[in-house]
Design an enzyme around this catalytic site. Structure first.
Site, PDB file in Angstrom:
ATOM      1  CE  LYS A 178      29.205  54.854  92.870  1.00 48.31           C
ATOM      2  NZ  LYS A 178      28.780  54.926  91.516  1.00 48.31           N
ATOM      3  CE  LYS A 206      29.811  57.825  90.341  1.00 50.00           C
ATOM      4  NZ  LYS A 206      28.970  57.382  89.220  1.00 50.00           N
TER       5      LYS A 206
HETATM    6  C1  PBG Z   1      27.795  55.165  86.436  1.00 49.98           C
HETATM    7  C2  PBG Z   1      28.038  54.467  87.703  1.00 49.98           C
HETATM    8  C3  PBG Z   1      29.244  53.956  88.236  1.00 49.98           C
HETATM    9  C4  PBG Z   1      28.907  53.307  89.428  1.00 49.98           C
HETATM   10  C5  PBG Z   1      27.531  53.450  89.602  1.00 49.98           C
HETATM   11  N1  PBG Z   1      27.019  54.191  88.534  1.00 49.98           N
HETATM   12  C6  PBG Z   1      30.603  53.936  87.679  1.00 49.98           C
HETATM   13  C7  PBG Z   1      31.414  55.153  87.567  1.00 49.98           C
HETATM   14  O1  PBG Z   1      31.026  56.248  87.970  1.00 49.98           O
HETATM   15  O2  PBG Z   1      32.489  55.017  87.011  1.00 49.98           O
HETATM   16  C8  PBG Z   1      29.863  52.581  90.326  1.00 49.98           C
HETATM   17  C9  PBG Z   1      29.250  51.548  91.187  1.00 49.98           C
HETATM   18  C10 PBG Z   1      30.192  50.586  91.807  1.00 49.98           C
HETATM   19  O3  PBG Z   1      31.429  50.676  91.709  1.00 49.98           O
HETATM   20  O4  PBG Z   1      29.672  49.660  92.429  1.00 49.98           O
HETATM   21  N2  PBG Z   1      28.180  56.490  86.385  1.00 49.98           N
END
Ligand code: PBG
Length: 314
Positions: free
Chosen positions: A240, A187
């Site tokens: 992601k 991520k």
């Molecule tokens: C929580 C989380 C996030 C997303 C999914 N789970 C936000 C982040 O990490 O700031 C982002 C999902 C999206 O942008 O569609 N940690």
């Protein structure tokens, strides 16, 4: 080459295909509202009140969508994110409601603290830093509370080192050895999450997430992240965002045999929706984007486009 491109046969030779079964629908459940509430930065997407969550699932089932990932907007937040593991928290209540009416629904829960902490970070804060090891038992507890409520799969997204092992051990100790973990393995610290932070009220009060999410310049490091998650016991891996990281999806596909999910995130959704609304792009672009993610090697796609696309695929 044109022989197989004739209109009546070209469909037979598609190398990648998209079906509603590939798509996971994100649901924002808000404990503080009574009516569906539009999300300003995500055209045609809504926060759903607890009371309407079954109806939302029913609408998806009618379109052939049967798997969901839940995000919660809780009624209270504190320094350590207690509402994340509260048995009467928003996610726990939502999962119980969904599973009692739709036992066949696949309910995946996002396991993270950012929606539940006052500072909005994904872990406990100590001296202005995100404390990795202190966070692990809390996310372990959160995952167990989701499993107790009936979650089918838990999905840790906080990018803490050792989170998969901590969750695996906590689940096993609580008797949930058959609950799978879908880890947000690679991520990135991406700009494309900003509409989500609006949607889930999970924006941070200070700093940024670069101390725990991945540096956007790195690909080999993503393979190390995935490798560690596999060793810690992940059942499903994830990359992601999706579209700006198709190379990472392809690399992961070639290197690992686990099921691979790609998260087509909020910013990817909002930019294409904005262009369609302006009349600058046709809505066929959505299909092309999702196909590109499958062609790169993803098995499953988490996407806010699921309903509009499932309707067309039927
Ligand atoms: C929580 C989380 C996030 C997303 C999914 N789970 C936000 C982040 O990490 O700031 C982002 C999902 C999206 O942008 O569609 N940690």
């Amino acid at each position: 080459m044109r022989r197989l491109r004739k209109a009546n046969l070209r469909w037979m030779f598609r190398e990648a295909r998209l079906s509603p079964e590939d798509l996971i629908t994100p649901i924002f459940v808000d404990e503080n509202i009574r009516e569906k509430k539009p999300i300003e930065s995500m055209p045609d997407y809504f926060r759903i009140p607890l009371e309407m969550v079954e109806k939302e699932i029913e609408g998806c089932f009618e379109k052939g969508l049967r798997s969901f990932i839940l995000f919660g907007i809780p009624s209270y937040k504190d320094e350590v994110g207690s509402s994340a593991f509260d048995q009467n928290g928003v996610i726990q209540k939502a999962v119980r409601r969904i599973k009692s009416e739709f036992p066949d629904a696949v309910v995946i829960t996002d396991v993270c603290l950012c929606e539940y902490t006052t500072h909005g970070h994904c872990g406990v804060v100590r001296d202005g830093e995100i404390a990795n090891d202190e966070t692990l038992p809390i996310i372990g507890k959160t995952a167990v509370s989701h499993a107790e409520s009936g979650a089918d799969i838990v999905a840790p997204s906080g990018m803490m080192d050792g989170m998969v092992r901590a969750i695996r051990e906590a689940l096993d100790a609580a008797g949930f050895e058959s609950t799978p973990i879908m880890s947000y393995s690679a991520k990135y610290a991406s700009n494309f999450y900003s509409p989500f932070r609006d949607a889930a009220e999970s924006g941070f009060k200070f700093g940024d997430r670069r101390g725990y999410q991945m540096d956007i310049h790195n690909a080999r490091e993503a393979m190390r992240e995935i490798e560690l998650d596999v060793r810690e016991g992940a059942d499903i891996i994830m990359v992601k965002p999706a579209l700006p990281y198709l190379d990472i999806i392809r690399m992961a596909r070639e290197r690992f045999d686990l099921p691979l999910t790609a998260y087509n995130v909020s910013g990817e959704y909002s930019m294409v929706k904005a262009a369609i609304k302006q009349g600058w792009l046709s809505d066929e672009a959505v299909y092309e984007i999702l196909v590109s993610i499958k062609r790169a090697g993803a098995d499953l796609i988490i996407t806010y486009h699921s309903k509009e696309i499932a309707e067309k695929l039927q």
